[in-house]
Design an enzyme around this catalytic site. Structure first.
Site, short mmCIF file in Angstrom:
data_model
loop_
_atom_site.label_atom_id
_atom_site.label_comp_id
_atom_site.label_asym_id
_atom_site.label_seq_id
_atom_site.Cartn_x
_atom_site.Cartn_y
_atom_site.Cartn_z
N GLU A 299 0.86 -1.18 0.00
CA GLU A 299 0.00 0.00 0.00
C GLU A 299 0.90 1.24 0.00
O GLU A 299 1.92 1.27 0.69
CB GLU A 299 -0.91 0.01 1.23
CG GLU A 299 -2.02 -1.02 1.21
CD GLU A 299 -3.19 -0.60 0.34
OE1 GLU A 299 -3.13 0.47 -0.28
OE2 GLU A 299 -4.17 -1.37 0.27
N GLU B 247 -18.13 -1.29 -9.38
CA GLU B 247 -17.29 -2.23 -8.65
C GLU B 247 -18.10 -3.04 -7.64
O GLU B 247 -17.68 -4.13 -7.23
CB GLU B 247 -16.14 -1.49 -7.96
CG GLU B 247 -16.55 -0.43 -6.97
CD GLU B 247 -15.36 0.16 -6.23
OE1 GLU B 247 -14.26 -0.42 -6.32
OE2 GLU B 247 -15.53 1.18 -5.55
N TRP C 161 -16.01 -10.00 -1.41
CA TRP C 161 -14.98 -10.61 -2.25
C TRP C 161 -15.31 -12.07 -2.59
O TRP C 161 -14.57 -13.00 -2.24
CB TRP C 161 -13.62 -10.48 -1.59
CG TRP C 161 -13.14 -9.06 -1.48
CD1 TRP C 161 -13.85 -7.93 -1.73
CD2 TRP C 161 -11.85 -8.63 -1.06
NE1 TRP C 161 -13.08 -6.82 -1.51
CE2 TRP C 161 -11.84 -7.22 -1.09
CE3 TRP C 161 -10.69 -9.28 -0.66
CZ2 TRP C 161 -10.73 -6.46 -0.75
CZ3 TRP C 161 -9.58 -8.54 -0.31
CH2 TRP C 161 -9.59 -7.15 -0.36
N ASP D 267 -7.58 -5.48 -8.83
CA ASP D 267 -7.03 -4.77 -7.69
C ASP D 267 -6.04 -5.64 -6.91
O ASP D 267 -5.91 -6.84 -7.12
CB ASP D 267 -8.18 -4.34 -6.78
CG ASP D 267 -7.84 -3.14 -5.91
OD1 ASP D 267 -6.70 -2.64 -5.99
OD2 ASP D 267 -8.71 -2.70 -5.14
N GLU E 219 -0.51 -6.64 -3.85
CA GLU E 219 0.60 -6.21 -2.99
C GLU E 219 0.66 -6.97 -1.66
O GLU E 219 1.62 -6.82 -0.91
CB GLU E 219 0.47 -4.72 -2.65
CG GLU E 219 0.26 -3.81 -3.82
CD GLU E 219 -1.20 -3.59 -4.15
OE1 GLU E 219 -1.50 -2.62 -4.85
OE2 GLU E 219 -2.06 -4.39 -3.68
N ASP F 202 -4.73 4.76 -4.91
CA ASP F 202 -5.73 5.35 -4.02
C ASP F 202 -5.28 6.70 -3.47
O ASP F 202 -4.91 6.83 -2.30
CB ASP F 202 -6.03 4.40 -2.86
CG ASP F 202 -6.59 3.07 -3.33
OD1 ASP F 202 -7.00 2.98 -4.50
OD2 ASP F 202 -6.61 2.12 -2.53
N HIS G 91 -14.59 7.83 -9.83
CA HIS G 91 -14.68 6.92 -8.69
C HIS G 91 -15.44 7.64 -7.58
O HIS G 91 -15.23 8.82 -7.34
CB HIS G 91 -13.28 6.53 -8.20
CG HIS G 91 -13.24 5.27 -7.39
ND1 HIS G 91 -14.13 4.99 -6.37
CD2 HIS G 91 -12.40 4.19 -7.44
CE1 HIS G 91 -13.84 3.81 -5.84
NE2 HIS G 91 -12.81 3.31 -6.47
#
Length: 670
Positions: free
Chosen positions: A139, A274, A290, A393, A396, A460, A525
């Protein structure tokens, strides 16, 4: 292109050149190569990492035995070599017989005034000179500036403030103003340290396999070569740049809101929902459920609605990431088939805390698991349902203490994970014959991402004008990543992260609309807390402004099409540093808050609040025309122009083949 790499014996050491550029100078009293042993001390909290190293030993390899294109390095004469380096097809290859060595440092030649760019997608600084950049996908942080209250609050509450170097997309590659590029072939933790005026230091937590060197007479030729090396993305589909993509996560109401914005005059090419999978409300805001299937309660008759949109020339986009919520049906299916990464201490799936819910990790080092996700999830649940695109998305969050199917250590797999994730998405699209038509976009990345991923987004950003986490960071992100093969870039129009009372203003939304209009993809967004933040259709003035910007964005499509064609042929990014087209003008080398939009436009977005005038540097060697006033300027100087809302500072090259189009576009803001 000049990729000739040479080792030349010199005194009690050696020099390494690519073409005529000195890259490494090594002498017994000034060693350039060090090896050692260390123990990583890394803690992850929801994608944020505390990284420390316990160095047990660092050995300078002072003694060099040079034979032709090979050097054996040892700590001193008479001792066995600890490292051997050799020339290997435009690169320096490294070998060691001591498997306990897990740290490596290399000092490369530096020159006064040298500029350096790259290191993946950097948000705060385009020119890397004078700073240190750890390279570890994570992040990027909230605030990203330890002097600000927002960063302090994020650190105290969630260890998530970040710093200037944190990025979703690190890559151990740099380009020097001396017209060479250096790439380290590794996915281990790495760090580029440019603080010493006498040398640049590369730090790696493994002995690298090779370091590749490329030189050319122009920056454009270097960027093109890197694009070939890392892989060119498929051409951006026409629908993606011919109208705005509205980001709405309002369930079935999203369709009515879209229609209202179209009725207001907006040029719309896509609807991005989304929340097609449903919502999960947490303390962070409205997040998603999810379990990558359409949520019939939130989006009734979704397949039919998607087909209806397609008949109107509007694409539908969704969202997916490589994790499965434990309370969803796909988690159980994946676990039963053995598709999940495991714990080190048991055969149980490794669960990751994503902030008030836990998820399993689909193990993409298993070909069966990667195929399952590509076909079962993306293929059947998304592409076969009619989705034309999605945000792919995360990537990470791979923990370092995870057990993977192919045995790769988590420390090595972590930085490689985003590229594996991109490959799964690309494979799914190819399986349906949709490459070049369907579109996914990512924020996480690493070396080779561009071979699979057609579009980056800047991650973000906070919903503000802040220096290290606001609107201006998306420019730096586009410039840095574009040099490394990523031709297409965009951002969340309006920003995303709203925490601790930091909310959007009408001015921010309008300035971001202006920037997005002059970007390849114009996608809005609603942010992590849509109910707390102003939306495009909440304020008549904001909506009117947005509609005008969509007209400009759509009208630019013929010009953007030529840039996409050029990107396929050359690998040059659409949003580019001014020096790619004007490298003889050294003043362009330090420009980081404006960009060339192809060779014929210079865009200098307003990235500060309350500004109604703005400075822009116009490259030397040509005349430039201010888009809105038609005023002509001689290049090679900084000019100040009026910049009211609706007139972002944009200039086109006098005599451009697209001058008539640009003049027509100028009338659309009125």
């Amino acid at each position: 292109m000049m990729t000739s790499v040479r080792i030349i014996a010199a005194g009690d050491g050696f020099d390494i050149f690519v073409a005529d550029r000195l890259i490494v100078t090594h002498r017994a009293d000034r060693p350039a190569v060090f090896v050692g042993r260390g123990r990583a001390d890394i803690a992850m909290y929801r994608g944020n990492f505390d990284i420390a190293d316990r160095i047990d030993e660092r050995v300078a390899l002072r003694h060099a035995h040079v034979t032709a294109d090979r050097v054996a390095l040892s700590a001193s004469a008479g001792q066995p070599p600890l490292l051997v380096l050799a020339i290997d097809d435009g690169a320096v290859a490294f070998e060691t017989g001591d498997v306990s060595l897990n740290r490596f440092w290399l000092r490369t030649h530096a020159e006064p005034g040298e500029r350096l760019w790259g290191a993946g997608e950097q948000m705060s600084y385009f020119d890397l000179a004078g700073r240190r950049f750890p390279l570890w996908t994570s992040e990027p942080g909230v605030g990203r500036d330890k002097t600000t209250l927002l960063t302090f609050q994020a650190d105290v509450t969630a260890h998530s403030g970040g710093d200037y170097w944190n990025t979703n997309y690190p890559q151990p590659t740099w380009i020097s103003s001396r017209r060479y590029a250096l790439h380290v072939e590794t996915s281990a933790y790495a760090c580029f340290d440019f603080r010493d005026p006498g040398f640049h230091e590369i730090e790696l937590w493994e002995i690298p396999s090779r370091i590749e060197l490329t030189a050319a007479d122009s920056f454009a030729a270097i960027v093109s070569a890197l694009s070939t090396r890392f892989g060119r993305p498929p051409r951006l589909p026409e629908w993606a740049y011919s109208g705005a993509i509205l980001g709405l996560k309002d369930g079935e109401r999203s369709f009515a809101r879209m229609d209202a914005m179209i009725a207001a005059g907006a040029d719309v090419g896509g609807l991005w929902c989304e929340d097609w999978v449903g919502l999960r409300v947490t303390s962070f805001g409205k997040r998603l459920f999810w379990d990558w299937k359409a949520n019939d309660a939130r989006y009734p008759r979704l397949r039919e609605r998607i087909a209806e949109l397609a008949a109107r020339g509007i694409r539908f986009l969704g969202y997916v990431n490589p994790y499965l919520a434990i309370d969803g049906t796909l988690y159980g299916e994946a676990a039963a088939a053995g598709h999940l990464a495991l714990r080190l201490d048991s055969d149980e799936p490794y669960l990751v805390d994503f902030g008030e819910f836990d998820c399993g990790i689909v193990d993409f080092t298993s070909p069966a698991a990667a195929d399952w996700f590509a076909e079962r999830v993306i293929g059947r649940e998304m592409l076969d349902a009619g989705l034309s695109g999605w945000m792919a998305d995360f990537g990470e969050y791979l923990p370092i203490d995870v057990r993977l199917a192919d045995g790769t250590d988590g420390m090595i797999a972590h930085n490689a994970w985003p590229v594996l994730w991109a490959e799964v998405n690309a494979r799914a699209i190819a399986s349906r014959g949709k490459t070049g038509d369907s579109l996914f976009f990512m924020r996480a990345g690493g070396s080779g991402l561009s071979r699979h991923c057609p579009l980056l987004w800047a991650g973000d950003q906070s919903v503000d004008f802040s220096r290290h986490d606001g609107i201006g960071t998306v420019i730096t992100a586009a410039l840095s990543s574009g040099l490394l093969g990523n031709a297409y870039h965009h951002s969340d129009l309006g920003g995303y992260t709203s925490l601790f009372g930091n909310v959007r203003t009408p001015e921010l939304l309008m300035r971001w609309s202006e920037l997005s209009a002059f970007s390849p993809v114009m996608r809005s967004h609603e942010g992590n807390r849509p109910d707390d933040n102003l939306q495009l259709d909440d304020d008549p003035a904001v909506l009117t402004h947005f509609v005008r910007m969509t007209h400009i964005h759509a009208a630019l499509a013929p010009y953007v099409a030529t840039l996409c064609d050029a990107a396929v042929a050359t690998g040059l990014p659409l949003q580019r540093p001014l020096f790619l087209d004007h490298e003889d003008d050294a003043a362009c080398w330090g420009i980081d808050m404006q960009y060339g939009y192809g060779p014929d436009l210079v865009v200098a977005p307003v990235t500060a609040s309350d500004a109604r005038q703005w400075d822009a540097y116009l490259p030397a060697g040509t005349d430039w025309v201010h888009l809105w006033s038609a005023t002509h300027y001689v290049g090679g100087a900084t000019v100040t122009v009026a910049a009211p809302l609706g007139e972002p500072p944009v200039f086109y090259r006098a005599g451009s083949a697209h001058a008539a189009l640009f003049a027509e576009i100028a009338s659309l803001h009125q």
